[in-house]
Design a protein around this motif. Structure first.
Motif, mmCIF file in Angstrom:
data_model
loop_
_atom_site.group_PDB
_atom_site.id
_atom_site.type_symbol
_atom_site.label_atom_id
_atom_site.label_comp_id
_atom_site.label_asym_id
_atom_site.label_seq_id
_atom_site.Cartn_x
_atom_site.Cartn_y
_atom_site.Cartn_z
ATOM 1 N N GLN A 151 41.836 46.304 51.582
ATOM 2 C CA GLN A 151 40.679 46.653 50.751
ATOM 3 C C GLN A 151 41.025 46.537 49.268
ATOM 4 O OE1 GLN A 151 38.545 49.973 52.189
ATOM 5 N NE2 GLN A 151 37.295 50.239 50.358
ATOM 6 N N GLU A 152 42.235 46.905 48.912
ATOM 7 C CA GLU A 152 42.676 46.778 47.523
ATOM 8 C C GLU A 152 42.715 45.309 47.097
ATOM 9 O OE1 GLU A 152 46.573 47.826 44.732
ATOM 10 O OE2 GLU A 152 46.380 48.736 46.719
ATOM 11 N N LEU A 153 43.177 44.422 47.994
ATOM 12 C CA LEU A 153 43.208 42.990 47.706
ATOM 13 C C LEU A 153 41.792 42.447 47.504
ATOM 14 C CD1 LEU A 153 44.690 40.286 47.452
ATOM 15 C CD2 LEU A 153 44.609 40.114 49.964
ATOM 16 N N ILE A 154 40.867 42.909 48.331
ATOM 17 C CA ILE A 154 39.476 42.474 48.211
ATOM 18 C C ILE A 154 38.897 42.901 46.865
ATOM 19 C CG2 ILE A 154 37.143 42.818 49.131
ATOM 20 C CD1 ILE A 154 38.446 43.009 51.928
ATOM 21 N N LEU A 155 39.164 44.117 46.464
ATOM 22 C CA LEU A 155 38.665 44.604 45.173
ATOM 23 C C LEU A 155 39.256 43.782 44.019
ATOM 24 C CD1 LEU A 155 38.807 48.458 45.821
ATOM 25 C CD2 LEU A 155 36.762 47.046 45.574
ATOM 26 N N LYS A 156 40.519 43.396 44.150
ATOM 27 C CA LYS A 156 41.137 42.561 43.118
ATOM 28 C C LYS A 156 40.457 41.187 43.069
ATOM 29 C CE LYS A 156 45.783 44.623 43.084
ATOM 30 N NZ LYS A 156 47.215 44.396 43.413
ATOM 31 N N TRP A 157 40.085 40.668 44.246
ATOM 32 C CA TRP A 157 39.415 39.366 44.286
ATOM 33 C C TRP A 157 38.039 39.435 43.641
ATOM 34 C CZ3 TRP A 157 35.008 37.138 46.414
ATOM 35 C CH2 TRP A 157 34.981 35.728 46.448
ATOM 36 N N ASN B 289 38.826 39.157 40.087
ATOM 37 C CA ASN B 289 39.413 37.881 39.662
ATOM 38 C C ASN B 289 39.711 37.030 40.891
ATOM 39 O OD1 ASN B 289 40.812 35.759 38.496
ATOM 40 N ND2 ASN B 289 42.700 36.948 38.203
ATOM 41 N N GLU B 290 38.900 36.008 41.147
ATOM 42 C CA GLU B 290 39.069 35.204 42.346
ATOM 43 C C GLU B 290 40.258 34.256 42.273
ATOM 44 O OE1 GLU B 290 36.215 32.100 43.251
ATOM 45 O OE2 GLU B 290 35.389 32.255 41.230
ATOM 46 N N ASP B 291 40.910 34.195 41.116
ATOM 47 C CA ASP B 291 42.066 33.316 40.967
ATOM 48 C C ASP B 291 43.390 34.000 41.292
ATOM 49 O OD1 ASP B 291 40.577 31.073 40.145
ATOM 50 O OD2 ASP B 291 40.449 31.861 38.102
ATOM 51 N N ILE B 292 43.337 35.213 41.825
ATOM 52 C CA ILE B 292 44.580 35.893 42.170
ATOM 53 C C ILE B 292 45.315 35.106 43.248
ATOM 54 C CG2 ILE B 292 43.740 38.183 41.541
ATOM 55 C CD1 ILE B 292 43.267 38.737 44.499
ATOM 56 N N ASP B 293 46.627 35.200 43.220
ATOM 57 C CA ASP B 293 47.477 34.421 44.122
ATOM 58 C C ASP B 293 47.862 35.272 45.328
ATOM 59 O OD1 ASP B 293 48.941 32.372 45.107
ATOM 60 O OD2 ASP B 293 50.620 32.575 43.710
ATOM 61 N N ILE C 9 40.258 31.606 59.171
ATOM 62 C CA ILE C 9 39.372 31.980 58.068
ATOM 63 C C ILE C 9 40.172 32.634 56.945
ATOM 64 C CG2 ILE C 9 37.352 33.328 57.402
ATOM 65 C CD1 ILE C 9 36.748 31.058 59.368
ATOM 66 N N SER C 10 40.026 32.109 55.740
ATOM 67 C CA SER C 10 40.673 32.736 54.579
ATOM 68 C C SER C 10 39.857 33.937 54.133
ATOM 69 C CB SER C 10 40.812 31.732 53.437
ATOM 70 O OG SER C 10 39.536 31.355 52.948
ATOM 71 N N LEU C 11 40.497 34.813 53.381
ATOM 72 C CA LEU C 11 39.813 36.029 52.949
ATOM 73 C C LEU C 11 38.644 35.700 52.018
ATOM 74 C CD1 LEU C 11 39.664 39.100 52.909
ATOM 75 C CD2 LEU C 11 41.325 39.095 51.024
ATOM 76 N N ASP C 12 38.822 34.746 51.124
ATOM 77 C CA ASP C 12 37.743 34.423 50.178
ATOM 78 C C ASP C 12 36.533 33.835 50.901
ATOM 79 O OD1 ASP C 12 39.789 32.271 50.410
ATOM 80 O OD2 ASP C 12 38.295 31.094 49.356
ATOM 81 N N TYR C 13 36.768 32.971 51.904
ATOM 82 C CA TYR C 13 35.636 32.413 52.651
ATOM 83 C C TYR C 13 34.893 33.527 53.386
ATOM 84 C CZ TYR C 13 32.787 29.402 55.592
ATOM 85 O OH TYR C 13 31.714 28.795 56.202
ATOM 86 N N CYS C 14 35.647 34.444 53.981
ATOM 87 C CA CYS C 14 35.024 35.576 54.678
ATOM 88 C C CYS C 14 34.190 36.410 53.711
ATOM 89 C CB CYS C 14 36.109 36.438 55.323
ATOM 90 S SG CYS C 14 35.505 37.945 56.118
ATOM 91 N N LEU C 15 34.738 36.713 52.540
ATOM 92 C CA LEU C 15 34.027 37.547 51.569
ATOM 93 C C LEU C 15 32.735 36.877 51.113
ATOM 94 C CD1 LEU C 15 37.007 38.803 49.364
ATOM 95 C CD2 LEU C 15 35.739 40.086 51.092
ATOM 96 N N GLY C 16 32.777 35.559 50.927
ATOM 97 C CA GLY C 16 31.575 34.853 50.508
ATOM 98 C C GLY C 16 30.458 34.940 51.523
#
Length: 573
Positions: A342-348, A351-355, A384-391
């Motif tokens: 959840q912390e990683l999601i909030l960071k995304w 800023n979606e450019d986080i590594d 599925i990547s996390l960013d695709y899932c979040l979108g």
């Protein structure tokens, strides 16, 4: 009897007209209506015109259009207005959940809208006076207790109230575009197009045998332009795998075209999931959406002192964490605990450019490789990547977000931050069909689409055109530039005669310097003139900031229009 002017009879104006008729019947009141719409496809508007190019595909699937409900029968005094079917019944597009989603041509949706308007037969009704004026409105001015509507034919009309339901409006040219147009005007062989549409403006290029075209922007409009330019006389697409929409481009050996798109960040669109079975994996439960609505409204409707958007992103992150952690979803493997994820999601969200290994971005993949990754995720053939899932989760949350955040008490800068986040995530949530992205891959592999300059190239002007220079100091020359960027609805940058006049006369004001027109919860514009009691209402895209969601066809047939019509007729004297 009052007279109402509706400026713009596109989808939103059509629905407003229907809801006015329904409420006139319910409250047994009378009204004269004048509709202003300069184009012939009444009900469809510019976006959904019935005669547009077949390269213009809708960005909403037939399945999603099941939410475009029909019109019930309306009995108003002596008149009976026949019902009109929901889109899915009209198009007869019901299909199994396992079948790939179908994305209709925009002209097909336009045909539905135009037929729906014509079925009203409103000019033949006994109980209401309706006049359609096919002229462009240039100004609305208060005169005593009335309003006068002025058109481009030098006519004017006296009315009591005005409803503005116009869509996308032209905006002032950027400094870059002004310099490009000036440059092209000084050189006979150079061309600049400041808009992507209509695609028919590019028909003369069919006569070219060897041309390099620069395209500013890498979004949905660019996809339409890409398809339109390459499938005229330069070649055609052929699907080689009907299950994945894998496509090849068969070029015309006698002609050569090279497209060079570029944008500020070079980030590609992510296609929507292949079908309903896959899409359901990203859908929050009804219980979660109700909880999301409650949590957002507890702040947005009551707390004008909120200082950040945590009240919004934290509940969405909680929903996303549950979905990404669901064993039914084939995600990239990880060892993160729930709180860490959840912390990683909030960071995304910040800023979606986080590594991070769970996030697919340009730090890990080339643009070409990232497009192919997103296609495979949409097909459910890759983890599925996390960013695709979040979108995709965000897309399912959007109707709840839009309803809960509209006409909030939040600070204007906070609203701007929320809208910016929503716009950023739209490359996922508003993603195109898989087939469109497979066409893009086919053009890249055929060396018709060059992505070497996609990420914010340096652009130099020369007598021979525009030189694009990338980070590797490679360069390419174009003789034609197309701007495919659809500007945001920022009131202070709108360049249409009507909106500029209303702004100059202090009859409207921006809710924020970077947003649209300020309206109240009833859609009534908030005038900058404290002595003027506004009789002007506005619904739709230009009120971005007062409302959050306005761009979807489904929003045109949404609660905002229903509430406005009910309130207007209820208070009609």
């Amino acid at each position: 009897m009052n007279t109402l002017a509706i400026i713009g009879i596109g989808p939103r104006g059509l629905f407003a007209l229907e809801k006015l008729l329904q409420n006139l019947s319910v409250f047994n009141k009378k009204l004269n209506i004048i509709g202003f719409e300069p184009i012939d496809n009444i009900g469809a508007g510019d976006v959904w015109m019935t005669n547009q190019d077949a390269s213009n595909w809708a960005n909403i699937s037939e399945r999603a259009l099941q939410d475009l409900k029909g019109r019930p029968e309306i009995i108003y005094n002596k008149d009976v207005i026949q019902p009109f079917p929901a889109y899915s019944d009209w198009a007869n597009t019901y299909q199994p959940d396992s079948n790939p989603d179908i994305f209709p041509l925009r002209s097909k949706i336009g045909k539905y809208l135009n037929e729906r308007y014509n079925s009203l037969e409103i000019q033949n009704l006994y109980s209401i006076t309706f006049k359609l004026i096919q002229e462009k409105v240039l100004a609305v001015k208060p005169v005593k207790n009335k309003l006068q509507v002025f058109t481009d034919n030098e006519n004017y009309y006296d009315v009591d109230d005005v409803l503005i339901t116009i869509g996308h409006q032209p905006t002032k040219l950027s400094t870059q575009m002004k310099s490009w147009k000036k440059h092209a005007s000084m050189h006979e062989n150079l061309q600049v197009y400041e808009n992507s549409y209509p695609l028919s403006q590019f028909e003369h290029l069919d006569n070219e045998t060897d041309i390099v075209i620069g395209i500013r922007g890498f979004g949905l409009s660019m996809v339409d332009v890409m398809r339109g330019l390459t499938t005229s006389t330069f070649g055609r697409f052929k699907i080689t795998n009907s299950e994945t929409f894998k496509t090849v481009f068969i070029d015309n050996p006698d002609k050569k075209i090279l497209l060079v798109p570029f944008s500020l960040d070079g980030k590609p669109l992510a296609p929507k999931p292949l079908n309903n079975i896959i899409d359901q994996l990203f859908k929050p439960t009804a219980k979660d959406l109700i909880s999301l609505k409650t949590q957002i409204e507890s702040v947005a409707r009551t707390n004008s002192e909120a200082s950040n958007i945590n009240f919004l992103i934290e509940p969405v992150a909680n929903i996303s964490t549950k979905i990404f952690s669901n064993s039914n979803l084939n995600t990239k493997s990880h060892a993160l605990h729930k709180n860490q994820l959840q912390e990683l999601i909030l960071k995304w969200f910040e800023n979606e450019d986080i590594d991070h290994k769970l996030i697919a971005n340009k730090k890990t993949y080339s643009t070409y490789a990232l497009i192919k990754k997103y296609i495979d995720m949409a097909l459910y053939k890759d983890k599925i990547s996390l960013d695709y899932c979040l979108g995709q989760v965000w897309r399912h949350c959007q109707p709840t977000l839009y309803q809960s955040l509209s006409h909030s008490k939040l600070k204007k800068d906070l609203l701007k931050k929320i809208i910016d986040l929503d716009e950023r995530i739209k490359r996922y949530s508003y993603g195109p069909p898989i087939e469109s992205m497979q066409q893009m891959v086919a053009l890249i592999e055929s060396k018709v689409l060059n992505l070497d300059y996609i990420n914010d190239p340096k652009i130099e002007l020369s007598d021979k055109g525009w030189n694009l220079i990338n980070s590797k100091n490679n360069s390419i020359k174009t003789t034609l530039m197309i701007d495919s960027v659809l500007d945001a609805p920022k009131l202070l940058k709108v360049d249409s005669a009507l909106i500029k006049q209303l702004l100059n006369d202090d009859l409207i004001q921006p809710i924020h310097s970077e947003l649209g027109i300020e309206t109240d919860s009833n859609g009534i514009v908030q005038s900058a003139c404290v002595t003027y009691n506004s009789k002007i209402s506005l619904l739709g895209r230009l009120s971005k900031g007062s409302i959050i969601g306005a761009d979807s066809i489904l929003e045109c047939f949404g609660k905002q229009v229903e509430d406005w019509a009910k309130n207007y007729i209820k208070n009609l004297t």
